[in-house]
Design an enzyme around this catalytic site. Sequence first.
Site, PDB file in Angstrom:
ATOM      1  N   ASP A  38       0.838  -1.207   0.000  1.00  0.00           N
ATOM      2  CA  ASP A  38       0.000   0.000   0.000  1.00  0.00           C
ATOM      3  C   ASP A  38       0.868   1.249   0.000  1.00  0.00           C
ATOM      4  O   ASP A  38       1.066   1.873   1.036  1.00  0.00           O
ATOM      5  CB  ASP A  38      -0.911  -0.035   1.231  1.00  0.00           C
ATOM      6  CG  ASP A  38      -1.982   1.039   1.213  1.00  0.00           C
ATOM      7  OD1 ASP A  38      -2.275   1.577   0.132  1.00  0.00           O
ATOM      8  OD2 ASP A  38      -2.520   1.352   2.286  1.00  0.00           O
ATOM      9  N   GLU A  43      -3.157  10.586  -0.606  1.00  0.00           N
ATOM     10  CA  GLU A  43      -4.313   9.689  -0.668  1.00  0.00           C
ATOM     11  C   GLU A  43      -4.721   9.197   0.705  1.00  0.00           C
ATOM     12  O   GLU A  43      -5.908   8.980   0.973  1.00  0.00           O
ATOM     13  CB  GLU A  43      -3.998   8.496  -1.586  1.00  0.00           C
ATOM     14  CG  GLU A  43      -5.179   7.556  -1.848  1.00  0.00           C
ATOM     15  CD  GLU A  43      -5.337   6.459  -0.814  1.00  0.00           C
ATOM     16  OE1 GLU A  43      -6.402   5.817  -0.786  1.00  0.00           O
ATOM     17  OE2 GLU A  43      -4.394   6.233  -0.012  1.00  0.00           O
ATOM     18  N   GLU A  44      -3.751   9.004   1.588  1.00  0.00           N
ATOM     19  CA  GLU A  44      -4.054   8.434   2.898  1.00  0.00           C
ATOM     20  C   GLU A  44      -4.749   9.416   3.834  1.00  0.00           C
ATOM     21  O   GLU A  44      -5.202   9.020   4.912  1.00  0.00           O
ATOM     22  CB  GLU A  44      -2.764   7.926   3.558  1.00  0.00           C
ATOM     23  CG  GLU A  44      -2.085   6.777   2.821  1.00  0.00           C
ATOM     24  CD  GLU A  44      -2.847   5.463   2.925  1.00  0.00           C
ATOM     25  OE1 GLU A  44      -3.956   5.461   3.506  1.00  0.00           O
ATOM     26  OE2 GLU A  44      -2.335   4.449   2.435  1.00  0.00           O
TER      27      GLU A  44
END
Length: 336
Positions: A89, A120-121
Amino acid sequence: MSDALDKLCDWIAIDSVTGHEGDYGDALARHLAALGFDVERQTVEPGRFNVLARADEPELVFCTHLDTVPPFFGPSRAGTTIHGRGACDAKGPALAMIEAARRLVGAGERRIGFLFTVGEETDGGGAQHANRATGESWKPRWTIIGEPTDNRFVRGGKGVFKGTLHAHGVASHSSRPLGPSAIHELVRVLARLLEEGWGEHPVFGQGTINFGLLQGGVAANVVAPAASAAVMVRVVEEPAAVEARIRRHLTKDVEFTAEKSYGPVEFHVPASHAGEAPVVAFGTDAPWLTRFGTRLLYGPGSIDDAHTAHEKLARDSFERAVGDYERTARELLARR
């Protein structure tokens, strides 16, 4: 694939926790340029940039994110499995995509591009910026988003509605019937929300709620003047409906601040994979990439390993992903 896994270890060794993606972005940019792709660093904010690359004008884009969650920890090997932050990830998916694209371009297919995003996280800021700022030459028909999906194409992803409940009380000695207690008021609202339904959808299934962080109070013998709860709903309907349902349960002493939301997303699934396509509840950049054509979601590794101290990627999962990315790209680009 041993050389590819060596490269994955090199990339895992680079700390790219959200907000500090630059060194990893530079490493990706150098690698893509060495393979002959035209590379652009797309500034999102000072010191942070997306990486875009292409062979020619892209009709299909491979997309995943540069950032990882904390804490950073470096690579290690156990047989044919790579461990380390970002292994699945999403540095493993990134490398599998690049390997698939290298094969495609080597065989003469040049309608390929890449988008690697920051943030994105957390807030999807890199993807949102790319959706606004990417030039007119970027009008892909297809975008394959890389996340750890156990090598399965995903048919749907639940949306997210995030916010915070704030309760207000009056501090006093706990022996006196004063108050109200912010904690008591908050707990009453939380109990009502736990009994609430959060929607049901024929594709996405049931919505769910989680209170991930509770804070408040001073001491056991003090009536709490303030308390809060972080709320996350995995939504299967439009966020406005979820917010309305939350607000129905508020009281005069408890308010709600909405922070982040997007609705569920349906993904294209190749016909050959339709029978095994699950629905997932984890977040992706997909909701923000509305200008990037029809979206697919697929990647090596398991979401059960992502964000954990045992994050890993096995060689067979990586190799399968390279092949699936390559075959799917060929099939999609052959469609008219």
